[in-house]
Write a protein that holds these residues in place. Sequence first.
Motif, PDB file in Angstrom:
ATOM      1  N   THR A  38      60.517  78.247  26.766  1.00 29.08           N
ATOM      2  CA  THR A  38      61.610  78.690  27.630  1.00 29.08           C
ATOM      3  C   THR A  38      61.496  80.169  27.964  1.00 29.08           C
ATOM      4  O   THR A  38      60.566  80.849  27.535  1.00 29.08           O
ATOM      5  CB  THR A  38      62.975  78.352  26.991  1.00 29.08           C
ATOM      6  OG1 THR A  38      64.000  78.530  27.970  1.00 29.08           O
ATOM      7  CG2 THR A  38      63.273  79.235  25.788  1.00 29.08           C
ATOM      8  N   CYS A  39      62.452  80.639  28.769  1.00 30.75           N
ATOM      9  CA  CYS A  39      62.446  82.029  29.222  1.00 30.75           C
ATOM     10  C   CYS A  39      62.892  82.958  28.084  1.00 30.75           C
ATOM     11  O   CYS A  39      63.579  82.536  27.153  1.00 30.75           O
ATOM     12  CB  CYS A  39      63.389  82.161  30.419  1.00 30.75           C
ATOM     13  SG  CYS A  39      63.319  83.773  31.229  1.00 30.75           S
ATOM     14  N   ALA A  40      62.506  84.217  28.191  1.00 28.30           N
ATOM     15  CA  ALA A  40      62.901  85.205  27.179  1.00 28.30           C
ATOM     16  C   ALA A  40      64.359  85.636  27.355  1.00 28.30           C
ATOM     17  O   ALA A  40      64.885  86.383  26.524  1.00 28.30           O
ATOM     18  CB  ALA A  40      61.988  86.417  27.281  1.00 28.30           C
ATOM     19  N   ASP A  41      65.016  85.157  28.390  1.00 27.12           N
ATOM     20  CA  ASP A  41      66.383  85.585  28.720  1.00 27.12           C
ATOM     21  C   ASP A  41      67.320  85.487  27.502  1.00 27.12           C
ATOM     22  O   ASP A  41      67.345  84.475  26.801  1.00 27.12           O
ATOM     23  CB  ASP A  41      66.923  84.695  29.853  1.00 27.12           C
ATOM     24  CG  ASP A  41      68.159  85.277  30.489  1.00 27.12           C
ATOM     25  OD1 ASP A  41      68.066  85.744  31.636  1.00 27.12           O
ATOM     26  OD2 ASP A  41      69.226  85.267  29.834  1.00 27.12           O
ATOM     27  N   SER A  42      68.123  86.542  27.312  1.00 25.66           N
ATOM     28  CA  SER A  42      68.972  86.630  26.117  1.00 25.66           C
ATOM     29  C   SER A  42      70.115  85.614  26.119  1.00 25.66           C
ATOM     30  O   SER A  42      70.721  85.345  25.076  1.00 25.66           O
ATOM     31  CB  SER A  42      69.568  88.040  26.018  1.00 25.66           C
ATOM     32  OG  SER A  42      70.402  88.289  27.141  1.00 25.66           O
ATOM     33  N   GLY A  97      63.960  75.867  32.050  1.00 23.55           N
ATOM     34  CA  GLY A  97      64.314  76.996  32.907  1.00 23.55           C
ATOM     35  C   GLY A  97      65.825  77.185  32.900  1.00 23.55           C
ATOM     36  O   GLY A  97      66.558  76.398  32.302  1.00 23.55           O
ATOM     37  N   HIS A  98      66.302  78.207  33.592  1.00 24.33           N
ATOM     38  CA  HIS A  98      67.747  78.461  33.559  1.00 24.33           C
ATOM     39  C   HIS A  98      68.233  79.137  34.838  1.00 24.33           C
ATOM     40  O   HIS A  98      67.428  79.715  35.587  1.00 24.33           O
ATOM     41  CB  HIS A  98      68.098  79.328  32.347  1.00 24.33           C
ATOM     42  CG  HIS A  98      67.548  80.731  32.457  1.00 24.33           C
ATOM     43  ND1 HIS A  98      68.310  81.791  32.892  1.00 24.33           N
ATOM     44  CD2 HIS A  98      66.317  81.219  32.218  1.00 24.33           C
ATOM     45  CE1 HIS A  98      67.557  82.876  32.891  1.00 24.33           C
ATOM     46  NE2 HIS A  98      66.343  82.559  32.495  1.00 24.33           N
ATOM     47  N   SER A  99      69.549  79.087  35.033  1.00 29.46           N
ATOM     48  CA  SER A  99      70.159  79.715  36.215  1.00 29.46           C
ATOM     49  C   SER A  99      70.068  81.245  36.114  1.00 29.46           C
ATOM     50  O   SER A  99      69.916  81.792  35.019  1.00 29.46           O
ATOM     51  CB  SER A  99      71.631  79.288  36.309  1.00 29.46           C
ATOM     52  OG  SER A  99      72.332  79.695  35.140  1.00 29.46           O
ATOM     53  N   ASP A 100      70.162  81.893  37.254  1.00 25.90           N
ATOM     54  CA  ASP A 100      70.183  83.366  37.326  1.00 25.90           C
ATOM     55  C   ASP A 100      68.966  83.996  36.635  1.00 25.90           C
ATOM     56  O   ASP A 100      69.074  85.049  35.995  1.00 25.90           O
ATOM     57  CB  ASP A 100      71.479  83.914  36.701  1.00 25.90           C
ATOM     58  CG  ASP A 100      71.740  85.361  37.117  1.00 25.90           C
ATOM     59  OD1 ASP A 100      71.691  85.633  38.323  1.00 25.90           O
ATOM     60  OD2 ASP A 100      71.967  86.213  36.239  1.00 25.90           O
ATOM     61  N   CYS A 101      67.799  83.339  36.762  1.00 22.33           N
ATOM     62  CA  CYS A 101      66.590  83.809  36.062  1.00 22.33           C
ATOM     63  C   CYS A 101      65.973  85.006  36.804  1.00 22.33           C
ATOM     64  O   CYS A 101      65.609  84.905  37.984  1.00 22.33           O
ATOM     65  CB  CYS A 101      65.579  82.669  35.959  1.00 22.33           C
ATOM     66  SG  CYS A 101      64.069  83.140  35.090  1.00 22.33           S
ATOM     67  N   GLY A 102      65.849  86.128  36.103  1.00 24.39           N
ATOM     68  CA  GLY A 102      65.273  87.334  36.699  1.00 24.39           C
ATOM     69  C   GLY A 102      63.834  87.119  37.147  1.00 24.39           C
ATOM     70  O   GLY A 102      63.412  87.660  38.183  1.00 24.39           O
ATOM     71  N   ALA A 103      63.091  86.333  36.383  1.00 26.18           N
ATOM     72  CA  ALA A 103      61.686  86.069  36.742  1.00 26.18           C
ATOM     73  C   ALA A 103      61.617  85.284  38.053  1.00 26.18           C
ATOM     74  O   ALA A 103      60.787  85.580  38.927  1.00 26.18           O
ATOM     75  CB  ALA A 103      60.997  85.302  35.621  1.00 26.18           C
TER      76      ALA A 103
HETATM   77 ZN   LIG Z   1      64.656  83.684  32.966  1.00 25.39          ZN
END
Ligand SMILES: [Zn+2]
Length: 225
Positions: A38-42, A97-103
């Motif tokens: 998954t993403c590194a998003d906090s 994946g996830h919403s509002d993803c910076g990547a």
């Molecule tokens: Zn992300």
Amino acid sequence: MHKLLEGVQQFQRRVYPRYKGLFRELASVQNPQALFITCADSRLMPEMLTQCNPGDLFICRNAGNIVPPYDDRAGGVTATIEYAVSVLKVPNIIICGHSDCGAMKGVLHRESVQGLPAVSRWLHHAEGARLMVMENHCCPDEKTVLQRLTEENVITQLEHLKTHPPVSVALARGDIQLYGWTYQISTGEISSYDARLGRFVPIGSGHVSATPEPRFRRSDPVVAA
Ligand SMILES: [Zn+2]
């Protein structure tokens, strides 16, 4: 940092004693149920989303939940996949994946990552997803574009995952299941990619998988060359 140090103390005083038996079992062995990429998003916490315990998930995180296609260069994602599949024999791999993803925003607006050479090169692995959205989806607004891109990126990374030899062998033998998820931060909703329908459906609406049909059965004889 103060909050984190306080947290460590709380963990040691209150939480660890509650899981003492489990941690004792896990002290020298692990048998995770899934590799979770998954993403590194906090804002995305895999153990919280799945209500898992220590030992349940083998986790690989990076910007954009990306799986580079297999090549002969060593990389952290490739090494993690190889170990999870070849040594730990995980029966499931989830790409989330996830919403509002910076990547994903960086994939859509390449100019925003121009000053970030490493990020810029990394996001090239999502170019197939960007093209898929631009060529095949008709989106009324930016929010929808980002959502479609997040979904297409999960599908693209699932395809890349299949190029990794341990994964392709395990898939051919039916030893592993693949799943592609998207997580909505504002609602908690998680959808899963249904390969038969070719779209994402909310989790809870039956067994949904992104796994291709196996080509061999365990009973098939191994033919010597
Ligand atoms: Zn992300």
